[in-house]
Design a protein around this motif. Structure first.
Motif, PDB file in Angstrom:
ATOM      1  N   GLN A 112      30.612  -6.563  10.184  1.00 15.46           N
ATOM      2  CA  GLN A 112      30.955  -5.144  10.155  1.00 15.46           C
ATOM      3  C   GLN A 112      31.686  -4.541  11.139  1.00 15.46           C
ATOM      4  N   GLU A 113      32.779  -5.701  11.692  1.00 20.27           N
ATOM      5  CA  GLU A 113      33.995  -5.117  12.688  1.00 20.27           C
ATOM      6  C   GLU A 113      34.680  -3.979  11.888  1.00 20.27           C
ATOM      7  N   ARG A 114      34.912  -4.177  10.716  1.00 16.38           N
ATOM      8  CA  ARG A 114      36.004  -3.307   9.967  1.00 16.38           C
ATOM      9  C   ARG A 114      35.261  -1.871  10.090  1.00 16.38           C
ATOM     10  N   LEU A 115      33.965  -2.052   9.752  1.00 13.97           N
ATOM     11  CA  LEU A 115      33.052  -0.642   9.575  1.00 13.97           C
ATOM     12  C   LEU A 115      33.175  -0.127  11.106  1.00 13.97           C
ATOM     13  N   CYS A 116      32.750  -1.018  11.949  1.00  9.93           N
ATOM     14  CA  CYS A 116      32.795  -0.195  13.287  1.00  9.93           C
ATOM     15  C   CYS A 116      34.234   0.387  13.745  1.00  9.93           C
ATOM     16  N   ALA A 117      35.357  -0.207  13.277  1.00 10.40           N
ATOM     17  CA  ALA A 117      36.728   0.396  13.448  1.00 10.40           C
ATOM     18  C   ALA A 117      36.655   1.848  12.851  1.00 10.40           C
ATOM     19  N   GLU A 118      36.088   2.005  11.550  1.00  5.03           N
ATOM     20  CA  GLU A 118      36.076   3.190  10.900  1.00  5.03           C
ATOM     21  C   GLU A 118      35.157   4.066  11.587  1.00  5.03           C
ATOM     22  N   ALA A 119      34.002   3.775  11.921  1.00  8.16           N
ATOM     23  CA  ALA A 119      32.933   4.459  12.577  1.00  8.16           C
ATOM     24  C   ALA A 119      33.468   5.121  13.968  1.00  8.16           C
ATOM     25  N   ARG A 120      34.210   4.438  14.815  1.00  6.03           N
ATOM     26  CA  ARG A 120      34.553   5.051  15.988  1.00  6.03           C
ATOM     27  C   ARG A 120      35.017   6.431  15.971  1.00  6.03           C
ATOM     28  N   PRO A 121      36.127   6.514  15.292  1.00  4.69           N
ATOM     29  CA  PRO A 121      36.815   7.967  15.408  1.00  4.69           C
ATOM     30  C   PRO A 121      35.748   9.033  14.559  1.00  4.69           C
ATOM     31  N   LEU A 122      34.896   8.554  13.414  1.00  3.93           N
ATOM     32  CA  LEU A 122      34.190   9.511  12.810  1.00  3.93           C
ATOM     33  C   LEU A 122      33.180  10.431  13.914  1.00  3.93           C
ATOM     34  N   ALA A 123      33.102   9.694  15.161  1.00  3.50           N
ATOM     35  CA  ALA A 123      32.296  10.395  16.128  1.00  3.50           C
ATOM     36  C   ALA A 123      32.682  11.892  16.382  1.00  3.50           C
ATOM     37  N   ILE A 124      33.698  11.969  15.889  1.00  2.14           N
ATOM     38  CA  ILE A 124      34.124  13.411  16.265  1.00  2.14           C
ATOM     39  C   ILE A 124      34.487  14.190  14.957  1.00  2.14           C
ATOM     40  N   ALA A 125      34.093  13.478  13.736  1.00  5.37           N
ATOM     41  CA  ALA A 125      34.105  14.440  12.490  1.00  5.37           C
ATOM     42  C   ALA A 125      33.165  15.084  12.371  1.00  5.37           C
ATOM     43  N   SER A 126      33.212  15.912  11.131  1.00  4.22           N
ATOM     44  CA  SER A 126      32.003  16.940  10.703  1.00  4.22           C
ATOM     45  C   SER A 126      31.089  16.383  10.210  1.00  4.22           C
ATOM     46  N   ALA A 127      29.626  16.807  10.110  1.00  2.10           N
ATOM     47  CA  ALA A 127      28.737  16.394   9.634  1.00  2.10           C
ATOM     48  C   ALA A 127      28.741  15.842   8.095  1.00  2.10           C
ATOM     49  N   ALA A 128      29.522  16.770   7.290  1.00  2.00           N
ATOM     50  CA  ALA A 128      29.963  16.294   5.992  1.00  2.00           C
ATOM     51  C   ALA A 128      30.772  15.126   6.066  1.00  2.00           C
ATOM     52  N   GLU A 129      31.687  14.787   6.608  1.00  4.19           N
ATOM     53  CA  GLU A 129      32.515  13.666   6.596  1.00  4.19           C
ATOM     54  C   GLU A 129      31.681  12.448   7.347  1.00  4.19           C
ATOM     55  N   GLN A 130      30.908  12.396   7.969  1.00  2.00           N
ATOM     56  CA  GLN A 130      30.056  11.343   8.460  1.00  2.00           C
ATOM     57  C   GLN A 130      28.717  10.928   7.529  1.00  2.00           C
ATOM     58  N   LEU A 131      28.448  11.900   6.838  1.00  2.00           N
ATOM     59  CA  LEU A 131      27.282  11.794   5.685  1.00  2.00           C
ATOM     60  C   LEU A 131      28.222  10.948   4.563  1.00  2.00           C
ATOM     61  N   ALA A 132      29.303  11.680   3.987  1.00  2.00           N
ATOM     62  CA  ALA A 132      30.035  11.006   3.207  1.00  2.00           C
ATOM     63  C   ALA A 132      30.577   9.578   3.217  1.00  2.00           C
ATOM     64  N   TRP A 133      30.838   9.436   4.547  1.00  2.00           N
ATOM     65  CA  TRP A 133      31.224   7.811   4.933  1.00  2.00           C
ATOM     66  C   TRP A 133      30.174   7.060   4.867  1.00  2.00           C
ATOM     67  N   VAL A 134      28.808   7.346   5.195  1.00  2.00           N
ATOM     68  CA  VAL A 134      27.893   6.542   5.123  1.00  2.00           C
ATOM     69  C   VAL A 134      27.496   6.138   3.755  1.00  2.00           C
TER      70      VAL A 134
END
Length: 406
Positions: A112-134
């Motif tokens: 899950q290293e790659r997914l973690c690299a994607e998750a970090r900047p999403l900490a400041i994303a919108s709720a819709a962006e977080q939901l879509a990514w998950v």
């Protein structure tokens, strides 16, 4: 951090070690969240950005892609489901779980290293962006028994107690907390709690390893059951400061619940810590008999608390700090550490449908659908304890597992 629950296995008996209200977060104040945001910000600054998110377009109701096969684990079976089958999915404030997710990325689960690299900047994303990514990156699986049957799960709570202590023994502070004895190996069967309390030869092996002294032996037992705690400690020169005692090992004996022992003897009907303390106050001559019913003793290491680390929980079995209301202890044979989990529970202590992270374990946390919710830190009167001491109710879990080929 390895902890245990004192639940008596009777339906009415509450946990004497852990709960959480619907994101009350045990006093996890806005100021503390602001500090944790510093963690997120620093991680975001050095992380690469995610790929563009796919549109939600109606949310999980439009999820019609073929389901993958079930996944068999040693302690559970994961059955693939649609996002729409997760109760409350889409209504949770995912950003409140993102700090726990990013902290978990200090030690990401395998692959899950790659997914973690994607998750970090999403900490400041919108709720819709977080939901879509998950939804794009993960597939939900219902956690079942190994034979595929749907179990009646159990959720309890645990917390980090804050206790008053003395660096040296005094007339009132006579119960020691120890660091590990020299040469103790992981898994080694050492002396029992009774041996430590009564045998001079065993006490000689622990001499000089006293970290602090408490006024009440039940406080020491609570600290050992929770696996970590904070001490408001008085130093020899009279100065006071707060330190953390973190789990550093145990004597190898199987944990036994003193609450269960008292219930079996029909000495009490209430296996809460209040009930146990009340019994001990009325039966001082039998206090040691009760304490020795649990042969396991936990050893600690002292950690300094900085302004930064004081705003985080202790490190769990995953090796990352726990987040109140968003970190759970699980049976690692059922759910690997670092796995995002959708939790659903309904009861008198907590009604919640939320994203949590599997980041810890405990001696009593055994089974496919078994979890312990970390509620924070505090004294006997603080929300973290009050929540942890009342949470014992049904549970459903869904793991979010990376989609293959994504």
């Amino acid at each position: 951090m390895v902890h245990h629950t004192i639940n008596s296995n009777r339906n009415k008996a509450p946990s004497a070690s852990r709960n959480n209200s619907s994101m009350n977060r045990s006093g996890w104040s806005k100021g503390r969240w602001a500090l944790v945001s510093v963690i997120v910000g620093s991680l975001v600054a050095c992380a690469s950005g995610p790929e563009p998110d796919a549109p939600i377009d109606g949310g999980p109701q439009t999820d019609t892609s073929p389901l993958p096969p079930a996944i068999a684990r040693n302690g559970s079976r994961w059955t693939p489901v649609r996002w729409a089958e997760l109760p409350g999915w889409g209504a949770d404030s995912l950003h409140e779980a993102w700090n726990a997710w990013v902290l978990g990325c200090e030690r990401p689960a395998a692959g899950q290293e790659r997914l973690c690299a994607e998750a970090r900047p999403l900490a400041i994303a919108s709720a819709a962006e977080q939901l879509a990514w998950v939804q794009r990156r993960f597939q939900p699986y219902r956690v079942d028994e190994p034979d595929g049957t749907r179990p009646s799960g159990l959720l309890t709570g645990y917390y980090e107690p804050i206790l008053n202590a003395s660096r040296l023994p005094t007339a009132t502070h006579r119960t020691p907390l120890y660091g590990p004895p020299a040469g103790l190996r992981n898994g080694q069967n050492w002396y029992t709690r009774k041996d430590i309390d009564t045998r001079a030869d065993v006490q000689a092996q622990l001499r000089g390893r006293e970290l602090a002294w408490l006024a009440n032996p039940i406080d020491a037992l609570v600290l050992q059951i929770q696996g970590s705690g904070r001490l408001n400690i008085t130093e020899p020169d009279g100065r006071q400061r707060q330190v953390r005692l973190a789990f550093a090992g145990h004597n190898g004996h199987t944990y036994q619940s003193v609450g269960r022992w008292l219930l079996d003897q029909r000495a009490i009907r209430d296996a809460s810590w209040e009930g146990i303390r009340d019994w001990a106050a009325r039966n001082p001559s039998r206090l040691n008999e009760m304490l020795w019913a649990n042969p396991r003793t936990v050893f600690f290491r002292e950690e300094a608390l900085t302004d930064f680390s004081a705003q985080l929980g202790p490190r769990g079995a995953q090796g990352v700090p726990l987040t109140p209301g968003r970190s759970i202890a699980v049976d690692p044979k059922s759910i690997p550490y670092g796995t995002p989990v959708w939790l659903a529970t309904q009861g008198s202590a907590l009604n919640a449908q939320r994203l949590v992270m599997a980041q810890d374990t405990g001696g009593a946390i055994v089974g496919a659908v078994r979890a312990d919710l970390f509620t924070g830190w505090g004294s006997w009167t603080d929300p973290a304890y009050l929540e942890a001491s009342t949470l014992k109710q049904p549970l459903q879990l869904w793991v979010l597992w990376p989609r293959s080929g994504r």
